[in-house]
Design an enzyme around this catalytic site. Sequence first.
Site, mmCIF file in Angstrom:
data_model
loop_
_atom_site.group_PDB
_atom_site.id
_atom_site.type_symbol
_atom_site.label_atom_id
_atom_site.label_comp_id
_atom_site.label_asym_id
_atom_site.label_seq_id
_atom_site.Cartn_x
_atom_site.Cartn_y
_atom_site.Cartn_z
ATOM 1 N N TYR A 49 31.228 23.730 4.559
ATOM 2 C CA TYR A 49 31.238 22.303 4.228
ATOM 3 C C TYR A 49 29.817 21.776 4.104
ATOM 4 O O TYR A 49 29.438 21.168 3.095
ATOM 5 C CB TYR A 49 32.013 21.516 5.282
ATOM 6 C CG TYR A 49 31.807 20.025 5.192
ATOM 7 C CD1 TYR A 49 32.078 19.334 4.010
ATOM 8 C CD2 TYR A 49 31.344 19.290 6.282
ATOM 9 C CE1 TYR A 49 31.884 17.966 3.907
ATOM 10 C CE2 TYR A 49 31.154 17.923 6.202
ATOM 11 C CZ TYR A 49 31.422 17.264 5.018
ATOM 12 O OH TYR A 49 31.234 15.907 4.923
ATOM 13 N N THR A 80 26.361 14.320 4.213
ATOM 14 C CA THR A 80 26.817 14.464 5.584
ATOM 15 C C THR A 80 25.708 14.961 6.495
ATOM 16 O O THR A 80 24.810 15.701 6.060
ATOM 17 C CB THR A 80 27.999 15.453 5.647
ATOM 18 O OG1 THR A 80 28.294 15.765 7.012
ATOM 19 C CG2 THR A 80 27.664 16.757 4.938
#
Length: 350
Positions: free
Chosen positions: A142, A118
Amino acid sequence: MKRKVLVTGGAGYIGSHAVRQLGEAGYDVVVYDNLSTGSVEAVLHGNLIVGDLNDIQTLETVFSQHKFDAVLHFAASISVPESVANPLAYYANNTRNTLNLLHCCQKFGVNKLVFSSTAAVYGEPQENPVSEACATEPINPYGRSKLMSECMIRDYGLSSDFKYVILRYFNVAGADLAGRIGQSSPKASHLIRMACDAALGLRPAVSIFGTDFDTPDGTGIRDYIHVEDLAAAHIDALRYLEADGDSQIFNCGYGQGYSVCEVINELKKISSIDFHVVEAERREGDPACVIACGDRLRQILGWQPRYNDLSIILSTAFTWEMKKLQKSQSLELFKEQLERQHYQLISSNN
C-alpha cells in the site's frame, strides 16, 4: 464562471466530505467513482459519473466533455493487510490508475492536481514528530503503491507546467457534524471504527494490539485528524494552486497524539457503554508512537483546523455509526441489541 473540478473517489469517505465543501464553496464538481467503497447517497453536490480509472475510454470522454480547471484524486485502495495479500491489485488500482489519470491531465491540458497520499510512505519513521523531510521507506505494498504515484506526479511536474499538492494523511476519523455523511465502507478496520462497532454490539470486543510500548500507558499513540479538517486542507491546497503556488508535499495531522487506551476510554464515556476490550500481542511493524509534524501545512497553506479535539472526533464517528445502524435495522431491534449487550456486560462482570 464557476471553476470546474474533477474529484476521483468523491463518493468515498474522505472524498465525499471534500465534495460537499467544494460545492459549498461554489465550485462546479464532477465526481468520478466506481462505487466499490463509496455510495451515491454520499455525493451531496455536483454530478456523479460512475466509472473506473482503468477504463481509459470513459475517463477520456469525461475529460473531453468537461474543461476541468483541476483534479482532486482520492480514488485508491487503502487496506494494508489487503495490499500484502494482493499486492498486484494495489499497484493496479493505486499506481497504474494514477498514471491513467496523469495521461488524461496531459492530453486535455489540466495542470493542477491535489493528490491523496499517506503517512504509510514513511514506513517506520526514525524521528517523531514525522516531518516531510523524513526518509520515505514504506514497508508494505500500500505504502509503496502510493509512493510510486508520488514519484510519477513529481517527475511529470518537473517536465512540464503541471503543479501539484501531495497530502500525506495520518489517521483520519470522525464524520460530518450534521450527520449527513461519514465512513460507510464495510472494509474499514481502523481502531475508532472497531471500537464503535464494539460499543454498538456489532462485534464482541475491540482489541488492543500491544500494551508494553514505551508510552505513558503502554499502548500505541497515533495522530488522529478529523475528516472535516482534512477535507478543508484539500480546499486550501486547491486555492493555493489556483494562486499559482509551487508544487508541495504536506503532512496532514494535528501534531498531537492519543493512545489506544485514551481513544477507547473516551469512546466509552461518550457512548455510555462499557464495551469489551481484549489485550492482544503487538502486530509486527507497529511503532510505539507516530505523530505528524503539520507545521508546513499551516504555514504555507494557512490551514486552520477546527476540530482538533478527541471528543469531537469520537462523538461524530459514533453518531454516524449509530445512524447507519438505525437505518439498516428497525429502531426496536436496535434497542434490543443495546439492552442485550448491557446484560452480557453486567453478567460477565458479576
